[in-house]
Design a protein around this motif. Structure first.
Motif, PDB file in Angstrom:
ATOM      1  N   ILE A 173       0.827  -1.200   0.000  1.00 60.19           N
ATOM      2  CA  ILE A 173       0.000   0.000   0.000  1.00 60.19           C
ATOM      3  C   ILE A 173       0.863   1.253   0.000  1.00 60.19           C
ATOM      4  O   ILE A 173       0.467   2.308  -0.522  1.00 60.19           O
ATOM      5  N   GLU A 174       2.109   1.163   0.578  1.00 59.96           N
ATOM      6  CA  GLU A 174       3.003   2.329   0.548  1.00 59.96           C
ATOM      7  C   GLU A 174       3.347   2.718  -0.888  1.00 59.96           C
ATOM      8  O   GLU A 174       3.383   3.905  -1.231  1.00 59.96           O
ATOM      9  N   GLU A 175       3.590   1.721  -1.753  1.00 61.40           N
ATOM     10  CA  GLU A 175       3.935   2.026  -3.149  1.00 61.40           C
ATOM     11  C   GLU A 175       2.761   2.651  -3.882  1.00 61.40           C
ATOM     12  O   GLU A 175       2.933   3.576  -4.683  1.00 61.40           O
ATOM     13  N   ILE A 176       1.550   2.149  -3.618  1.00 62.18           N
ATOM     14  CA  ILE A 176       0.375   2.712  -4.296  1.00 62.18           C
ATOM     15  C   ILE A 176       0.150   4.152  -3.852  1.00 62.18           C
ATOM     16  O   ILE A 176      -0.076   5.053  -4.671  1.00 62.18           O
ATOM     17  N   VAL A 177       0.219   4.395  -2.527  1.00 57.54           N
ATOM     18  CA  VAL A 177       0.039   5.756  -2.019  1.00 57.54           C
ATOM     19  C   VAL A 177       1.137   6.670  -2.549  1.00 57.54           C
ATOM     20  O   VAL A 177       0.884   7.824  -2.947  1.00 57.54           O
ATOM     21  N   GLY A 178       2.378   6.176  -2.580  1.00 60.19           N
ATOM     22  CA  GLY A 178       3.473   6.983  -3.099  1.00 60.19           C
ATOM     23  C   GLY A 178       3.277   7.366  -4.559  1.00 60.19           C
ATOM     24  O   GLY A 178       3.549   8.510  -4.952  1.00 60.19           O
ATOM     25  N   ALA A 179       2.799   6.438  -5.368  1.00 63.34           N
ATOM     26  CA  ALA A 179       2.558   6.743  -6.779  1.00 63.34           C
ATOM     27  C   ALA A 179       1.463   7.790  -6.940  1.00 63.34           C
ATOM     28  O   ALA A 179       1.561   8.684  -7.786  1.00 63.34           O
ATOM     29  N   VAL A 180       0.410   7.689  -6.121  1.00 65.02           N
ATOM     30  CA  VAL A 180      -0.681   8.666  -6.195  1.00 65.02           C
ATOM     31  C   VAL A 180      -0.183  10.050  -5.789  1.00 65.02           C
ATOM     32  O   VAL A 180      -0.477  11.058  -6.444  1.00 65.02           O
ATOM     33  N   LEU A 181       0.595  10.120  -4.709  1.00 62.12           N
ATOM     34  CA  LEU A 181       1.112  11.411  -4.259  1.00 62.12           C
ATOM     35  C   LEU A 181       2.053  12.011  -5.299  1.00 62.12           C
ATOM     36  O   LEU A 181       2.039  13.237  -5.531  1.00 62.12           O
ATOM     37  N   ALA A 182       2.860  11.191  -5.931  1.00 63.33           N
ATOM     38  CA  ALA A 182       3.795  11.700  -6.950  1.00 63.33           C
ATOM     39  C   ALA A 182       3.026  12.277  -8.135  1.00 63.33           C
ATOM     40  O   ALA A 182       3.423  13.315  -8.696  1.00 63.33           O
TER      41      ALA A 182
END
Length: 492
Positions: free
Chosen positions: A332-341
């Motif tokens: 979930i950290e990678e998904i959230v990070g991609a959305v924030l980027a």
């Protein structure tokens, strides 16, 4: 019976000096009545005849012979025999009616219990199992229940003879009772009872080795088949109704989609075509700032169309029956990070603040859909509020199963409590947003909730203290296949 006759004879001898012949006769009549209640019909009839003979032999003068001197004794003995046989007949009829009443009560109770069980069953296999169990309980014999749209199992084929298989086939084909006691194939020992009617043949029941003259049990078997027919018909109607509802929902969704195209897509397309045409035909007459403004409007309108199209397609996909998600174990950290980027891309500063726990577990989900859900929530929060937008990701271990919570919090005008549910409906807009000239197709939150439900989760909105809204996505945390309990929960 012999014991009762001997007892009556001994008592009559013992009381012979104290009672009259009539009283002795009444004593034998009492024995006959008791025998009629305790014994079967032929034993009690035999006892009635022997009671008259014993009374004649031992107590009618001249005793110890079957000779009768006085006509009144002959009349008394004849009357006693008629009374004894009448008592026997009446008692036998009463016993038969009592047994029949008990059987009818048991059958009625069984039919009632079967009807309740069938009303609660929602599968073909469940109805078939209840019917088979009801036949075996009612007739204490081997029973088979075969449906016309399902081939007999290998176990059934091994247990049935070719004659029985043919009987089931013809019973389902003709929808008539076959076998013992019926007008068709009456020489057989088995019963073949159809399930269904002339218009819709559902199946047939086979009850092995039943008597041809047992009409009451045969009627009970037909009553069970009638209940099974009603249950199968109810299930078929429910499936048809569900199919009709799905089709109606699909048609409504298509109509809504067409309405969205005509209302929400026509305007941005017109703006894009107008700006592009003006730039092509009169581009030299516009200043650099005006040209940049027109180009930016084309980009904005194109982004809006992309968002509406993606949300609409996802809503249609998730609303279809049997749609499959591309789920896998994801961080979930990678998904959230991609959305924030993506959200921060091209912006000098952002009002978005993220607070994400460390060592979050893996989740089995569709990363594209979850990313779209988070993007919609964050974009809405940034669009409809001016303060800081907070994103919080944490795990609640106190719930069963443990649950991951993703919260998007803003300090905007908030959402009225009465509209906490309606905002998740497709093409629903808040009045205050319309008045604030914030354009929205009303699809984003509907898609978000559909994505949450598709992942066995939920999406809710709460009011924040001091103003603003808090959207919370809750996803259950399954047991990860990468965790080994024998290693103390460590990764291999």
């Amino acid at each position: 019976m012999s014991t009762l006759l001997i007892l009556a004879t001994l008592v009559s001898f013992a009381l012979g000096t104290y009672i009259s012949f009539t009283s002795q006769a009444m004593l034998f009549v009492l024995i006959v009545a008791i025998a009629a209640y305790l014994l079967d019909r032929w034993q009690s009839v035999t006892g009635a005849v022997f009671s008259v003979l014993l009374l004649n032999f031992f107590f009618v003068p001249p005793t110890w012979t079957f000779h009768i001197e006085h006509p009144e004794h002959l009349i008394a003995l004849g009357t006693m025999l008629i009374v004894a046989l009448t008592i026997n007949q009446l008692t036998a009829n009463l016993k038969q009616k009592t047994v029949q009443a008990l059987q009818n009560e048991q059958r009625a109770r069984q039919l009632q219990e079967l009807a309740i069980g069938l009303a609660l069953s929602e599968t073909v296999g469940g109805i078939q199992e209840l019917g088979k169990r009801a036949f075996e309980q009612a007739f204490q014999a081997k029973c088979y229940l075969v449906l016309s749209n399902l081939a007999p199992t290998a176990q059934q084929l091994e247990s049935l003879s070719q004659q029985q298989i043919d009987g089931l086939h013809h019973c389902m084909k003709e929808m008539q009772v076959l076998g013992a006691g019926s007008l068709r194939w009456g020489e057989l020992n088995d019963w073949y009872i159809p399930i269904g009617n002339k218009k819709v043949g559902i199946g047939a029941a086979l009850i092995q080795a039943k008597a041809s003259d047992d009409h009451d049990n045969q009627a009970h078997a037909q009553a069970i088949c009638s209940l099974l027919t009603q249950a199968f018909e109810r299930l078929r109607f429910n499936l048809q109704m569900q199919s009709a509802q799905n089709e109606a929902q699909k048609q409504q969704l298509q109509s809504t989609f067409l309405a969205a195209i005509s209302h929400d897509l026509r305007t941005p397309l017109a703006v894009m075509v107008g700006a592009a045409s003006a730039l092509r035909s009169q581009g030299d007459n516009f200043s650099q700032a005006q040209q940049a403004h027109m180009l930016q409007s084309i980009v904005d309108e194109a982004n809006y169309l992309t968002s509406v199209t993606e949300n609409t397609l996802q809503l249609v996909r998730l609303s279809e029956t049997g749609s499959q998600l591309h789920r896998d174990w994801e961080s979930i950290e990678e998904i959230v990070g991609a959305v924030l980027a993506r959200i921060k891309q091209g912006r000098i500063e952002t009002r978005l603040q993220a607070n994400i726990e460390n060592d979050l577990p893996l989740l089995r989900l569709d990363p594209v859909l979850i990313a779209q859900l988070l993007s919609n929530l964050i974009d809405n929060a940034l669009k409809y509020s001016e303060g800081i937008v907070e994103l919080e990701v944490k795990v609640d271990q106190h719930l069963v199963p443990p649950t991951l919570h993703i919260a998007v919090m803003d300090h905007g005008p908030g959402i009225p409590t009465a509209e906490h549910n309606s905002i998740f409906e497709a093409y629903s807009r808040l009045a205050k947003h319309d008045q604030a000239n914030q354009r929205s197709a009303g699809l984003g939150l509907a898609v978000c909730r559909a994505i949450a439900i598709a992942h066995e989760g939920q999406l809710i909105v709460n009011d924040r203290e001091g103003g603003g809204s808090c959207f919370v996505l809750s996803l259950p945390i399954p047991q990860s296949p990468f965790i080994h309990p024998e290693n103390g929960g460590a990764l291999p």
